[in-house]
Design a protein around this motif. Structure first.
Motif, PDB file in Angstrom:
ATOM      1  N   ARG A   3       0.819  -1.213   0.000  1.00 51.66           N
ATOM      2  CA  ARG A   3       0.000   0.000   0.000  1.00 51.66           C
ATOM      3  C   ARG A   3       0.851   1.260   0.000  1.00 51.66           C
ATOM      4  N   LYS A   4       1.892   1.327   0.767  1.00 46.65           N
ATOM      5  CA  LYS A   4       2.715   2.531   0.871  1.00 46.65           C
ATOM      6  C   LYS A   4       3.362   2.872  -0.475  1.00 46.65           C
ATOM      7  N   LEU A   7       0.616   4.118  -2.999  1.00 49.22           N
ATOM      8  CA  LEU A   7       0.178   5.492  -2.773  1.00 49.22           C
ATOM      9  C   LEU A   7       1.281   6.498  -3.092  1.00 49.22           C
ATOM     10  N   GLU A  11       0.917   9.377  -5.911  1.00 46.95           N
ATOM     11  CA  GLU A  11       1.118  10.796  -5.621  1.00 46.95           C
ATOM     12  C   GLU A  11       2.072  11.427  -6.634  1.00 46.95           C
ATOM     13  N   LEU A  26      -5.639  10.944  -2.424  1.00 53.37           N
ATOM     14  CA  LEU A  26      -4.853  10.029  -1.590  1.00 53.37           C
ATOM     15  C   LEU A  26      -5.635   9.608  -0.347  1.00 53.37           C
ATOM     16  N   ALA A  27      -6.401  10.560   0.230  1.00 54.74           N
ATOM     17  CA  ALA A  27      -7.215  10.214   1.404  1.00 54.74           C
ATOM     18  C   ALA A  27      -8.294   9.191   1.033  1.00 54.74           C
ATOM     19  N   TYR A  29      -8.170   6.890  -1.358  1.00 57.31           N
ATOM     20  CA  TYR A  29      -7.571   5.570  -1.574  1.00 57.31           C
ATOM     21  C   TYR A  29      -6.996   4.999  -0.283  1.00 57.31           C
ATOM     22  N   GLN A  30      -6.568   5.854   0.625  1.00 58.85           N
ATOM     23  CA  GLN A  30      -6.132   5.377   1.941  1.00 58.85           C
ATOM     24  C   GLN A  30      -7.316   4.737   2.665  1.00 58.85           C
ATOM     25  N   GLU A  31      -8.456   5.393   2.603  1.00 61.91           N
ATOM     26  CA  GLU A  31      -9.670   4.843   3.226  1.00 61.91           C
ATOM     27  C   GLU A  31     -10.112   3.564   2.531  1.00 61.91           C
ATOM     28  N   HIS A  34      -8.044   0.795   3.800  1.00 60.44           N
ATOM     29  CA  HIS A  34      -8.425   0.472   5.170  1.00 60.44           C
ATOM     30  C   HIS A  34      -9.687  -0.380   5.202  1.00 60.44           C
ATOM     31  N   GLU A  43      -3.408  -7.090   1.254  1.00 61.87           N
ATOM     32  CA  GLU A  43      -2.971  -5.810   0.706  1.00 61.87           C
ATOM     33  C   GLU A  43      -2.532  -5.924  -0.745  1.00 61.87           C
TER      34      GLU A  43
END
Length: 362
Positions: A3-4, A7, A11, A26-27, A29-31, A34, A43
């Motif tokens: 994931r890191k 993202l 970006e 980004l927020a 896709y972070q959600e 999760h 993942e």
């Protein structure tokens, strides 16, 4: 890819977009990661379902461009959407090439139609200015610039009128039954005629008469600087008018045939006008202009039955109509092109929208 890393690459690929929009994406896709992990998905499985972060960034940029165009519809914003869609590889090269050629032809159509319209406006404006104010001149203008020339008018191949500029003097040669009126800067016109083998010069205006000199048995001359106008009438009633230009360097001439002056709609008598200057010559007959400079020769055909002024008016209005119709046709094609391009972009964006965060859940 975890994931890191996903993202981080996303970006970087979104560079160029406003920072606020990048943060929101980004927020989201972070959600999404999760929620997927809480649902028990691995993942690497989520990353594989989302696909390449670079391709995803191109789709997100295209969607952002599309929203920008939706908020402010302009040609520039639409072209940015098209460029963004093209970056997705949706627009095939063999489809884009004909479209670019079509746009090139449409641009050429605009330029040609616009040029014709402008030319028509200029010609009609010149005709209108000449008709109302006498400017600009639409009659032929002779500017010998100190040289010598010979001007002749020949119906049926026989010399009727002859005017020669020689050593700064205008020489008028009269044939039997011809008459002329010369107006000088001294005032009243002087009448000259050649009847029964005798040359007669009116002496009622002494000041003007002194400027006229006899040249042989049937010719007179006057200093060019003193001549204002000359009207020569043949026995058949044909007229030639020669007028000194206001600049003192040009002589304007005009032909009026007897038949054209006395009848409506009838063809005038065929007439040749010949202008010679050394080896160069200019001949006008039946609205055909021929130029010969001793080395080359070419001809220009006018509009049959019309004078230069009328030909200019007709030509100007024809150019106006063709130019206006061409512009209207180009505008119509542009409107159709705009609608087709908008519909195509909307169709492609609907396809892209189905591949968003929610659309990538398998």
């Amino acid at each position: 890819m975890n994931r890191k890393t996903f993202l981080s690459q996303l970006e970087q690929a979104l560079a160029g977009m406003p920072a606020e929009e990048i943060g929101e994406i980004l927020a989201d896709y972070q959600e999404y990661f999760h929620d997927a992990l809480e649902a028990g998905r691995a993942e690497d499985e989520v990353v594989a379902a989302l696909g390449s972060p670079q391709k995803l960034a191109k789709e997100l940029k295209a969607q952002a461009r599309y929203r920008q165009w939706e908020n402010h519809r302009s040609i520039g914003n639409l072209m940015r959407v098209v460029a963004a869609v093209a970056g997705l590889g949706v627009l095939n090269f063999f489809l884009a090439l004909p479209f670019m050629l079509y746009l090139l032809c449409l641009s050429i159509g605009y330029m040609v139609s616009g040029s014709l319209l402008i030319a028509g406006v200029v010609v009609v404006a010149a005709w209108g200015g000449n008709t109302l104010f006498g400017w600009p001149e639409l009659e032929p203008s002779l500017s010998p610039k100190g040289g010598d020339f010979e001007l002749q008018v020949r119906p049926a191949g026989e010399l009727v009128h002859g005017v020669t500029l020689r050593q700064g003097r205008v020489v008028l040669n009269l044939d039997p039954d011809e008459s002329a009126s010369l107006r000088t800067r001294a005032g009243d016109p002087v009448a000259v005629s050649y009847d029964d083998g005798e040359l007669r010069v009116d002496a009622s205006a002494p000041a003007a008469r002194r400027l006229i000199q006899q040249e042989g048995e049937h010719a007179v001359s006057v200093e060019r600087a003193e001549l204002k106008s000359l009207v020569l009438v043949s026995g058949d009633g044909d007229r030639m008018e020669l007028v000194q230009g206001g600049d003192g360097e040009s002589l304007r001439w005009r032909m009026i045939s007897a038949e054209a002056a006395t009848s409506m709609g009838e063809a005038s008598k065929p007439t040749n006008l010949v202008l010679r200057d050394g080896d160069s010559s200019l001949v006008i007959r039946d609205n055909r202009l021929s130029l010969n400079d001793g080395d080359g020769h070419f001809e220009i055909d006018g509009i049959p039955g019309l004078s230069l002024r009328s030909s200019a008016a007709v030509s100007g209005f024809i150019l106006l109509v063709i130019g206006a119709l061409g512009l209207m046709f180009c505008l119509w094609l542009t409107r159709l092109t705009w609608r087709g391009l908008v519909n195509y972009v909307r169709y492609q964006m609907d396809l892209v929208a189905g591949k968003g965060v929610g659309g990538n859940v398998v």
